[in-house]
Scaffold this motif. Structure first.
Motif, short mmCIF file in Angstrom:
data_model
loop_
_atom_site.label_atom_id
_atom_site.label_comp_id
_atom_site.label_asym_id
_atom_site.label_seq_id
_atom_site.Cartn_x
_atom_site.Cartn_y
_atom_site.Cartn_z
N GLU A 460 0.95 -1.18 0.00
CA GLU A 460 0.00 -0.15 0.13
C GLU A 460 0.81 1.14 -0.14
O GLU A 460 0.35 2.24 -0.32
N ARG A 461 1.92 1.01 0.78
CA ARG A 461 3.06 2.40 0.51
C ARG A 461 3.47 2.17 -0.42
O ARG A 461 3.83 3.61 -1.45
N LYS A 462 3.25 1.25 -0.99
CA LYS A 462 4.75 1.35 -2.79
C LYS A 462 3.60 1.99 -4.17
O LYS A 462 3.72 2.74 -3.91
N LEU A 463 2.69 1.51 -3.61
CA LEU A 463 1.40 2.04 -4.41
C LEU A 463 0.41 3.87 -3.94
O LEU A 463 0.40 4.42 -5.21
N GLN A 464 0.79 3.97 -3.03
CA GLN A 464 1.12 5.04 -2.23
C GLN A 464 1.55 6.10 -3.15
O GLN A 464 1.43 8.16 -3.62
N THR A 465 2.98 5.81 -3.03
CA THR A 465 3.94 6.82 -3.63
C THR A 465 4.38 6.49 -4.59
O THR A 465 4.41 8.44 -5.99
N LYS A 466 3.38 5.92 -5.68
CA LYS A 466 3.48 6.18 -7.38
C LYS A 466 2.16 6.62 -7.87
O LYS A 466 1.99 7.71 -8.63
N THR A 467 1.03 6.34 -7.20
CA THR A 467 -0.22 7.34 -6.98
C THR A 467 -0.54 9.03 -7.20
O THR A 467 -0.54 10.27 -7.95
N ARG A 468 0.80 9.04 -5.70
CA ARG A 468 1.53 10.33 -5.04
C ARG A 468 2.02 11.28 -6.50
O ARG A 468 1.97 12.44 -6.57
N LYS A 469 3.00 10.27 -7.01
CA LYS A 469 3.57 11.02 -8.46
C LYS A 469 3.07 11.17 -8.93
O LYS A 469 3.45 11.86 -10.33
N ARG A 470 1.73 9.82 -10.04
CA ARG A 470 1.06 10.82 -10.84
C ARG A 470 -0.07 11.41 -10.10
O ARG A 470 -1.15 11.45 -11.57
N LYS A 471 -0.21 11.74 -9.50
CA LYS A 471 -1.66 12.27 -8.57
C LYS A 471 -1.94 13.62 -10.05
O LYS A 471 -1.49 14.78 -10.14
N ALA A 472 -2.95 13.89 -10.23
CA ALA A 472 -2.73 15.42 -11.34
C ALA A 472 -4.14 16.42 -10.01
O ALA A 472 -4.70 16.34 -9.85
N ILE A 473 -3.03 17.20 -9.85
CA ILE A 473 -3.14 18.47 -9.04
C ILE A 473 -4.36 19.48 -9.17
O ILE A 473 -3.88 19.76 -10.70
N ASP A 474 -4.85 19.97 -9.44
CA ASP A 474 -5.71 20.88 -10.11
C ASP A 474 -4.86 22.31 -9.58
O ASP A 474 -5.00 23.08 -8.58
N THR A 475 -4.44 22.40 -10.50
CA THR A 475 -2.82 24.13 -10.61
C THR A 475 -3.34 25.00 -10.89
O THR A 475 -3.10 26.39 -10.59
N LYS A 476 -4.91 25.06 -11.42
CA LYS A 476 -5.72 26.01 -12.22
C LYS A 476 -5.51 27.66 -10.74
O LYS A 476 -5.54 28.35 -11.34
#
Length: 518
Positions: A460-476
């Motif tokens: 789960e920690r590994k998945l969270q790391t991958k998800t965080r790196k690919r997380k689409a943050i609303d930058t507008k």
């Protein structure tokens, strides 16, 4: 052309610029020599100085050394007016032009174009400029309001840590809760110091200074929290300890804590059932609505009854309210010494000539152990702010790129999810056999399930790391304010920075390091 006969105490500045694109187009009327000749002919016999940026773009002023020198001379009172061939030599960016001419107005410096009738020497020109400034101000306030609304919405909807100053006794950790990913505070090596501080201070004869002495005498770890561990302040003093002892972040909030904040008129976002005696609280300023309270996802460190007794004692000891707002820098509350990890502030002073300047103050020098390094002397506050701003722009650009890449399939993440499902299935099968197991089998199942849970946590920690790196943050909500950065107030810049930054480490040895929360 009419020659100018105006004379002032300051000199007349002639600003000329030619970009690479102008050279490529072969525009002889905008050559450096042609601009100089026409401007010199206009100013006549008065005292003048030429500032020349050859081969420099007009998209901004930060990369034009001659222009920056001219602005510095204007601030020193050496210039009375600025002459340009065309306004696009001065700036191609209307918003930037308005900001600069507004600043020059404060110095008593006017800007005059030889090619356009709009200038700041005439009342008509100033009227036109002021009208444009009003529209720019309206746009700036609209964007600032959107940024504030985005922050408020995020703080109201979830119990995630919103970033900014790292809290003593905790360290942030990215987690996914209810389908949303954010930072959750987890106890750090200094958590025990927080518990001890509350336990001691609730006694009537205990003072802040006595608690600090107790820590020192009993070797309780409130020091050597290095900048890289992000566990908070590296040394304890009375002001920091006082803030820790009134922070609702640490309380294991129960029904009595709900009643405490409700009686103060705070907006309670969660029902009283959410106050389970386990989780801490976030209290945010809600603008005109006052303060609102949100139950956090992290666990508190201090029992509710202890926390409330401390608040009662502090309310009786309180002598005055400090409602001051530090406006010396938009980085206030985010800077730390890169050597000792203690808070750094920016103070200001005025010299004998009446000139105000800013300088760093390292609070680590005034603590029990003290910072072993000298103050940051080579880096100036203006330089640090410029570096942090450029890093913020780079970070937003990275997030925009990551947002586009996040739409692509991620086989690595899917493989990890598959492994988690397999582990869950094996745990389920083993748990189903517990009822009929003898002592030997029961022990084996218990040991195996324990190992499977450890394996699952790692996945789960590994998945969270991958998800965080690919997380689409609303930058507008952040992109637009960064484009008009120079037109924002110090407080507006601060509000944007705390949404992006965890901490900024400053030192002569290592320079400036920005740790982002997004």
């Amino acid at each position: 052309m009419r020659k100018s006969t105006k004379t002032n105490d300051g000199i007349t500045a002639i600003y000329v610029r030619r970009s690479v694109s102008d050279k490529d187009k072969g525009n002889n009327s905008l050559s450096i020599s042609a601009q100089k000749e026409e401007c010199i002919r206009f100013v006549g016999e008065c005292n003048y100085r030429i500032y020349c940026d050859d081969g420099k773009s007009g998209k901004d002023v930060m990369h034009r050394p001659a222009f920056m020198q001219m602005m510095s001379d204007a601030r020193e009172g050496l210039i009375s007016r600025i002459i340009v061939k065309k306004y696009d030599r001065f700036s191609r960016n209307m918003r930037e032009y308005l900001n600069i001419t507004d600043e020059l107005d404060r110095y008593g410096v006017t800007v005059y174009s030889l090619s356009e009738p709009f200038n700041t020497e005439t009342k008509e020109g100033r009227m036109m400029r002021n009208n444009l400034l009003n529209f720019a101000e309206f746009e700036r306030e609209t964007i600032a309001a959107r940024v504030a609304d985005a922050f408020q919405t995020k703080a109201r909807e979830t119990g995630f840590y919103q970033g900014g100053k790292v809290q003593f006794g905790y360290t942030p950790e990215r987690r996914t809760i209810n389908g949303k990913t954010g930072s959750v505070l987890v106890p750090s090596e200094n958590a025990e110091a927080v518990r001890v501080a509350y336990e001691l201070y609730q006694n009537p004869d205990m003072s802040l200074l006595k608690i600090i002495d107790y820590f020192r005498e009993n070797n309780i770890n409130v020091t050597r929290a290095t900048p890289r561990t992000k566990t908070g302040i590296s040394n304890m003093d009375r002001s920091h300890l006082s803030r820790i002892l009134e922070n609702p972040l640490y309380v294991r909030a129960d029904k009595e804590v709900y009643a405490y904040f409700s009686s103060k008129g705070y907006e309670m976002l969660d029902d009283i059932e959410a106050y389970d005696g386990i989780h801490g609280l976030f209290v945010h300023a809600g603008g005109e609505q006052g303060y609102f309270v949100k139950v956090a996802y992290h666990e508190g460190l201090v029992p509710a009854d202890t926390w409330l007794r401390v608040q009662d004692k502090k309310s009786h000891n309180q002598k005055f309210n400090n409602n001051g707002v530090a406006l010396n820098s938009w980085l206030v509350g985010m800077m730390k010494c890169g050597n000792c990890g203690y808070a750094m502030h920016i103070n200001h002073s005025t010299n004998k000539q009446g000139r105000t300047y800013r300088y760093f103050y390292d609070y680590g020098r005034k603590t029990m152990t003290g910072c072993s390094h000298d103050y940051a002397t080579e880096l100036k506050p203006d330089q640090v702010e410029d570096i942090v701003y450029m890093e913020m722009c780079k970070r937003i650009e990275q997030l925009v790129i990551a947002k586009h890449e996040s739409t692509k399939p991620d086989p690595d993440s899917e493989a990890v999810r598959t492994e988690i499902i397999k582990v869950d299935e094996e745990i389920g099968k083993l748990m189903g056999r517990l009822a009929d197991a003898d002592d030997v089998l029961f022990s084996y199942i218990q040991d195996r399930v324990s190992k499977l849970h450890e394996q699952k946590s790692a996945l789960e920690r590994k998945l969270q790391t991958k998800t965080r790196k690919r997380k689409a943050i609303d930058t507008k909500p952040l992109e637009e304010p960064l484009k008009i950065w120079d037109s924002l107030t110090v407080q507006e810049k601060h509000n944007i920075a705390v949404m992006m930054i965890d901490v900024v480490y400053v030192s002569d040895e290592n320079g400036v390091e920005v740790v982002f929360s997004i």
